[in-house]
Scaffold this active site. Structure first.
Site, PDB file in Angstrom:
ATOM      1  CE1 TYR A 169      -3.941   2.030   2.174  1.00 26.51           C
ATOM      2  CE2 TYR A 169      -3.585   2.306  -0.165  1.00 26.51           C
ATOM      3  CZ  TYR A 169      -4.300   2.603   0.971  1.00 26.51           C
ATOM      4  OH  TYR A 169      -5.361   3.439   0.911  1.00 26.51           O
ATOM      5  CD  GLU A 176      -1.910   5.270  -6.390  1.00 23.27           C
ATOM      6  OE1 GLU A 176      -2.605   6.170  -5.878  1.00 23.27           O
ATOM      7  OE2 GLU A 176      -2.155   4.071  -6.244  1.00 23.27           O
TER       8      GLU A 176
END
Lengths: 247, 363
Positions: A169, A176
């Site tokens: 995660y 991103e």
């Protein structure tokens, strides 16, 4: 941001405490069959992407610019996740529509509105970072759903789903954010997706500012989702019998 | 129960009298005094007490547990059977001063619905002890406060943009550009809308349920204030473009806006007066006022007029953000109208049957 794809977070994560319990009528036989097919197809798709990445790496000898070798399957299967919103809306999956929509849209946004639209970032290493993170997460998640629906969930998959996110995660989020940050100067320069005054409908939109706001929104949202998954992990992995289908 | 000692004393009196003599007289006096004092002491209950043994007044005890920890918070005892849940909440508030009644949510079972304040205690009881689960509903705020805050914000925010604060707009451009009359008209209409809402909240509306959680107020205010800032920014911008069809578009839209405002006002007045007269058993009927004639077609004309106002305002200013705001309002009002329409169908079936919820004929 939805690297672990907890599209199955149910109403008892603090949102639904004050309402009557939603009577979960499980999906019928037809819906279950459809969902199994859907999840199998998605697992296969992401496996294709994983294999594509490995093959490209072996062929090229370096890990730069691997995006081009898996561009099409990535776009296809990530966009296919939009169906999950419909699954929630039709009630065949017991998840919150809003939460699922939010997570899927953030993924689709990154795939199309950032990576596809701003061609210059496609050679960045941060793209590889989030693609790898998404690939591993989605393979585990879709196989988890498949086995859950068939009521034969191996402990390994459950463990993997609720443990690997701890690394994947943050890795995905880093990828991103770096990608969006890399895209910023090109957006500013080309005025991508931006409209300015004056115009007939008196509207203006600055995509550059919008991307900055998106990056800032990660700050409150990422910890919430992360700790929610940690909490789910504690619940699920310590009570193996009670939470068979808990997502 | 009076013990009859009186009958014994004459007997005693008689015996010493029979024996005669002064000694016997004094003895007689002491004895009669003794008897008299006994009589006084024994006459405790002069009236027969209420027959407690066959009494029908059984007081209830309400045990209040925390819904999550299941621990007991307190027991409210001596609850008369005729009391309502609100009385219990008041007593609970006295015992635990931080939970005032509007903040207390009580359920019969852990995942059940919240019980209404008007529920009678007797109807809940299966024995003389009632167990209820308590949830803190959060900080509550009165409806009047809620609406006043929600409507004052947009009024002031729009004016801040109208006067073109130097921090928002470029000063050079602001002074240079000519302002189209529609900008002034838009400001007037917008202020009119919110002033009307404020005055209606203060003088017309009568609110049924007392309170709402503070969270709702913050959400509502964020929505209204946020959108007002957004639309005010574009309408008052130096680079604002007036509507494409010029004066005709503006005047027609302004006329429609004023009509919808008037209609909304009259409908609200009619609804408030209807409740006032106490005749809750009839659907509001149209009067000589043409604006109320919408009651014939629609069950929630106030939402119809509100939606109409915002659509007229969009057409008048030809600004996309206003259109987006109007669109969201349409969705919101439709949901509310649908709910209300279902309620009306249950209560006033024959009259409401052929009416639409918000838009005549269509929906």
């Amino acid at each position: 941001m939805a690297a672990s794809g907890s599209g199955g977070s149910r109403a008892d994560n603090g949102y639904g405490g004050q309402q009557q319990p939603r009577r979960r009528k499980g999906p019928g036989a037809l819906a279950t069959a459809y969902l199994v097919i859907y999840n199998v197809v998605m697992t296969a798709g992401w496996l294709v992407i994983a294999v594509g990445l490995v093959r490209a790496y072996l062929a090229k000898g370096s890990y730069h610019s691997l995006y081009y070798s898996i561009e099409k399957p990535l776009k296809f299967f990530q966009t296919g996740a939009l169906l999950e919103i419909l699954h929630c809306a039709f009630g065949i999956v017991p998840s919150s529509v809003v939460l699922t929509a939010f997570q899927v849209m953030s993924r689709v946004f990154l795939t199309w509105a950032v990576t596809h639209s701003v061609k210059e970032v496609q050679t960045e290493d941060s793209v590889l970072l989030f693609v790898v993170s998404w690939t591993i997460t989605e393979i585990i998640r879709y196989s988890f759903y498949t086995f859950s629906l068939l009521n034969h969930l191996p402990y390994l998959i459950k463990w993997a789903r609720y443990t690997l996110f701890i690394i994947l995660y943050p890795m995905g989020v880093t990828g991103e954010l770096l990608t969006i940050y890399a895209a910023l100067p090109f957006v500013r320069q080309s005025g991508l997706y931006s409209i300015s005054l004056p115009n007939k409908y008196n509207f203006s939109f600055d995509y550059y500012t919008f991307l900055i706001l998106v990056m800032i929104s990660y700050i409150p949202l990422f910890p919430q989702l992360y700790f929610h998954m940690l909490h789910q992990r504690r619940k699920v992995l310590s009570h193996p019998d009670e939470h068979k289908k808990s997502e | 129960m009076l013990r009859r000692k009186k009958s014994s004393s004459p007997e005693h009196k008689r015996d010493p009298a029979a024996h005669g003599g002064a000694l016997s007289m004094s003895q007689n006096n002491t004895r009669s005094f003794f008897n008299f004092s006994q009589l006084v002491l024994s006459a405790g209950h002069l009236r027969s007490p209420p027959v407690l043994k066959h009494s029908k007044i059984t007081y209830f005890e309400v045990e209040i547990l925390d819904v999550q920890s299941k621990k007991q918070i307190c027991i409210v005892d001596k609850v008369p059977p005729s009391s309502t849940l609100l009385d219990v909440k008041h007593k609970f508030h006295k015992a635990c001063p931080q939970w005032y009644p509007s903040r207390v949510g009580l359920q019969l079972e852990r995942n059940g619905p919240y019980l209404k304040d008007s529920v009678n205690i007797q109807s809940l009881a299966v024995s003389s002890i009632i167990t209820l689960y308590f949830t803190d509903l959060g900080q509550q705020v009165g409806w009047t406060t809620f609406f006043l805050t929600e409507y004052t914000g947009p009024l002031l925010i729009y004016l801040l943009f109208y006067i073109r604060l130097s921090t928002i707009y470029d000063q050079v451009e602001s002074t240079k550009n000519f302002r189209h009359p529609v900008v002034h008209l838009a400001c007037f209409c917008h202020c009119l809308h919110y002033i009307r809402h404020l005055l209606e909240t203060l003088f017309v509306h009568k609110f049924s349920g007392g309170h709402t959680p503070l969270k709702n107020m913050i959400k509502g205010c964020a929505f209204y204030w946020g959108f007002t800032s957004w639309i005010a920014y574009y309408i008052n911008h130096p680079r604002y473009t007036p509507p494409s069809f010029g004066h005709r578009q503006v005047s027609l839209a302004a006329l429609a806006f004023l009509m919808c405002e008037a209609g909304n006002h009259f409908i609200n007045v009619a609804l408030a007066h209807q409740n006032h007269s106490g005749s809750k058993a009839c659907f509001p009927s149209p009067t000589y006022n043409p604006f109320t004639w919408l009651f014939l077609l629609v069950s929630c004309p106030n939402y119809t007029y509100e939606v109409g106002s915002w659509i007229s305002f969009t057409v008048m200013t030809q600004t996309l953000p206003v259109g987006i705001f109007a669109f969201l309002m349409v969705i919101q009002m439709s949901l509310w109208a649908q709910k209300k329409h279902k309620l009306y169908l249950k209560k006033f079936y024959p009259e409401v049957r052929r009416k639409a919820a918000m838009i005549p004929i269509i929906f």
